[in-house]
Scaffold this active site. Structure first.
Site, mmCIF file in Angstrom:
data_model
loop_
_atom_site.group_PDB
_atom_site.id
_atom_site.type_symbol
_atom_site.label_atom_id
_atom_site.label_comp_id
_atom_site.label_asym_id
_atom_site.label_seq_id
_atom_site.Cartn_x
_atom_site.Cartn_y
_atom_site.Cartn_z
ATOM 1 N N GLU A 194 4.710 9.346 23.464
ATOM 2 C CA GLU A 194 5.724 9.386 22.415
ATOM 3 C C GLU A 194 5.667 10.723 21.683
ATOM 4 O O GLU A 194 4.613 11.132 21.193
ATOM 5 C CB GLU A 194 5.522 8.258 21.414
ATOM 6 C CG GLU A 194 6.588 8.236 20.318
ATOM 7 C CD GLU A 194 6.311 7.204 19.238
ATOM 8 O OE1 GLU A 194 7.279 6.689 18.648
ATOM 9 O OE2 GLU A 194 5.127 6.924 18.973
ATOM 10 N N LYS A 225 0.869 -1.174 0.000
ATOM 11 C CA LYS A 225 0.000 0.000 0.000
ATOM 12 C C LYS A 225 0.904 1.222 0.000
ATOM 13 O O LYS A 225 1.686 1.440 0.935
ATOM 14 C CB LYS A 225 -0.915 -0.016 1.225
ATOM 15 C CG LYS A 225 -2.016 1.053 1.185
ATOM 16 C CD LYS A 225 -1.525 2.358 1.751
ATOM 17 C CE LYS A 225 -2.595 3.433 1.706
ATOM 18 N NZ LYS A 225 -2.065 4.743 2.206
ATOM 19 N N GLU A 277 4.192 -2.710 13.860
ATOM 20 C CA GLU A 277 5.157 -1.942 14.650
ATOM 21 C C GLU A 277 4.538 -0.578 14.871
ATOM 22 O O GLU A 277 4.260 0.152 13.912
ATOM 23 C CB GLU A 277 6.497 -1.815 13.936
ATOM 24 C CG GLU A 277 7.541 -1.134 14.798
ATOM 25 C CD GLU A 277 8.807 -0.804 14.039
ATOM 26 O OE1 GLU A 277 9.236 0.358 14.112
ATOM 27 O OE2 GLU A 277 9.342 -1.694 13.378
ATOM 28 N N CYS A 284 11.619 5.143 15.132
ATOM 29 C CA CYS A 284 10.860 4.387 16.132
ATOM 30 C C CYS A 284 11.717 4.002 17.323
ATOM 31 O O CYS A 284 11.194 3.729 18.402
ATOM 32 C CB CYS A 284 10.251 3.147 15.499
ATOM 33 S SG CYS A 284 11.450 2.077 14.658
ATOM 34 N N GLY A 309 3.553 1.958 11.548
ATOM 35 C CA GLY A 309 2.887 3.249 11.577
ATOM 36 C C GLY A 309 2.231 3.519 12.916
ATOM 37 O O GLY A 309 2.618 2.938 13.936
ATOM 38 N N SER A 310 1.219 4.366 12.901
ATOM 39 C CA SER A 310 0.606 4.831 14.140
ATOM 40 C C SER A 310 -0.344 3.784 14.707
ATOM 41 O O SER A 310 -0.885 2.933 13.993
ATOM 42 C CB SER A 310 -0.162 6.129 13.890
ATOM 43 O OG SER A 310 -1.326 5.879 13.112
#
Length: 506
Positions: free
Chosen positions: A373, A166, A245, A282, A221-222
């Site tokens: 974060e 994607k 992740e 990250c 991603g989020s």
């Protein structure tokens, strides 16, 4: 159909692309081609699959200049950083090729029929096999290493599965250019149509995850986007694994002897780790624990000087900027926090640039409100008075991808006492270094307890293949119907035969 746009984060200027969002019908067609490719790839020998990975790496390397230039305009990352990332990407493709040739990842085992303490038992043979087409959702901060040609794609292909990527909305042109390179590499290797595919647009991504032909999802991603896709999976008639992740604070702990001996050096390294790539990694250490006192004050001064001298951080897109501003505001308003560098909302030039931030709080006042974060160039310093206060403060820190210790031999007793707690809360423990920079290797583990990831598996390194494989056993199967690796006369890979490890012969 709508046309996608792209934005240069260095200037904030948005332009149209000629890329259209993928329709539902097109998604279905792409998945159908992948299903056809899966059947054909399954019949190909492992050496061919390894050659395919090499061909993909070669095709990316040939287009290096165009890929880097395109990514720089869509991410604001420097050419040096992007060139290094592309080198990592081609390296990991070739490393997976070596692993495929090695064959040990199959975990092949043979138990011959015969008498046992439980009586006569059948012949059973087992190894790992591909699961089917894999949907890959890349990240905005790694347009190569964790995107269309990245680690999820490499590991899924190495495991023998087609991949449908994607395209990331923040770098659609880079996604397209990367896909075109992969397509050319696949064509040269003689790969079946559908070995690699791509869809564009959020709606297409959701449709892809919901399609019954997709067997697994790799996502970076989020947490919010991950939860959306997981909800789509829950609506499927047949659930599939989702390997995400997600987010990580990555605590860094400095012990007393190390702080006294090399505080300035540690501060300089921390500054580089926090500000590198605009703090958008990250594994960035977002919170650092220091023994309270004069040495901690000196450390803070060194850190402020180093981060204040760093270039402004160019954030990847307006969503990342908005998220950073929100986290910056929440941390700045949390009880007991003082600002040592910068102020909430400070900009640093055009586009999505932000100034580095250093905040500080006593460990006794630390709460979960202090440990959100902040995806950008911000770090929170926490002063602890003793081990018990440090342990209590660590309870407020979410489980993470990494925890880092800076410790000298006189500190090892402290570290030893903390390791049981840290081992439960992180996927990688770093000593006297910095967690940014994740080696691609056989021994690497890039993952962590929730909310860092929702999987026990790694997304970096050879064992990342395990996410896209499933065990299959053959009982009393005729030799002619077995995979080559499970036949008695095969000696090309490591196998466990009747409980004994068998190494390949030359």
């Amino acid at each position: 159909m709508s046309t996608l746009t792209t934005t240069d984060p260095r200037t904030g200027v948005r332009t149209d692309t000629d890329i259209q969002a993928t329709s539902d019908a097109e998604v279905a067609e792409i998945v159908q081609r992948a299903l056809g490719a899966a059947k054909e790839i399954e019949q190909r020998p492992r050496p061919w699959r390894a050659d395919l990975l090499d061909a993909l790496a070669d095709a990316l390397e040939e287009r290096r200049e165009d890929l880097v230039d395109t990514a720089a305009a869509e991410t604001g990352l420097t050419s040096a950083r992007l060139n290094g990332e592309l080198t990592r990407t081609t390296y990991q493709l070739r490393l997976f090729g070596e692993a495929v040739r090695d064959g040990g990842f199959l975990e092949a085992a043979i138990d011959h029929a015969g008498e046992t303490p439980m009586g006569p038992q059948p012949d059973v043979r087992r190894m790992l096999v591909p699961i089917g087409p894999v949907a890959v959702f890349g990240s905005s901060n790694f347009p190569f290493a964790f995107s269309v040609p990245g680690g999820d794609t490499a590991s899924a292909l190495a495991a023998g599965n087609p991949v449908i990527a994607k395209a990331h909305s923040a770098h659609p042109l880079t996604s397209r250019a990367s896909f075109e390179a992969l397509s050319e590499g696949a064509r040269r290797a003689g790969a079946p149509d559908g070995t690699v595919g791509i869809v564009y647009g959020q709606a297409a991504g959701s449709k892809l995850v919901g399609h019954p032909g997709v067997a697994a999802v790799g996502f970076t991603g989020s947490l919010g986007a991950a939860n959306h896709l997981r909800a789509v999976i829950e609506e499927r008639e047949r659930p599939i694994p989702f390997y995400g992740e997600l987010q990580s604070v990555n605590p860094l702990i400095v012990a007393e002897a190390a702080l006294a001996a090399r505080g300035a050096e540690i501060a300089a390294g921390l500054a580089g780790s926090v500000t590198g790539s605009g703090g958008q990694l990250c594994t960035k250490p977002g919170i650092a624990f220091l023994p309270a006192g004069e040495a901690a004050d000196a450390f803070a001064e060194h850190l402020v000087a180093a981060m204040g001298a760093a270039d402004p951080g160019v954030l990847l897109n307006d969503r990342v900027l908005s998220s950073f501003r929100e986290a910056e505001r929440e941390l700045g308003e949390a009880p007991g926090v003082s600002s040592l560098l910068g102020a909430t909302g400070d900009g640093a030039g055009d586009g999505f640039s932000v100034a580095p931030r250093v905040l500080r709080v006593p460990a006794g006042e630390l709460t979960p409100d202090h440990t959100v974060e902040a995806f950008g160039p911000l770090v929170l310093l926490v002063d602890y008075t003793d081990t018990s206060e440090l342990l209590e403060a660590l309870e407020a820190v979410p489980d993470s991808l990494t925890t880092t210790f800076h410790a000298d031999p006189d500190d090892y007793a402290l570290v030893s006492g903390l390791l049981p707690r840290i081992s439960e809360a992180a996927g990688r423990i770093v000593f006297n270094g910095y967690p940014t920079g994740v080696r691609v290797s056989w021994a690497q583990h890039h993952g962590g307890p929730w909310p860092a990831t929702n999987s026990f598996h790694t997304s970096v390194g050879i064992t990342a293949m395990r996410r896209f494989l499933r065990p299959l056993a053959w009982q009393n199967a005729p030799a002619e119907l077995l995979p080559a690796e499970l036949r008695d006369d095969y000696r090309g890979i490591v196998r466990r035969v009747d409980g004994v490890l068998e190494v390949p012969t030359a």
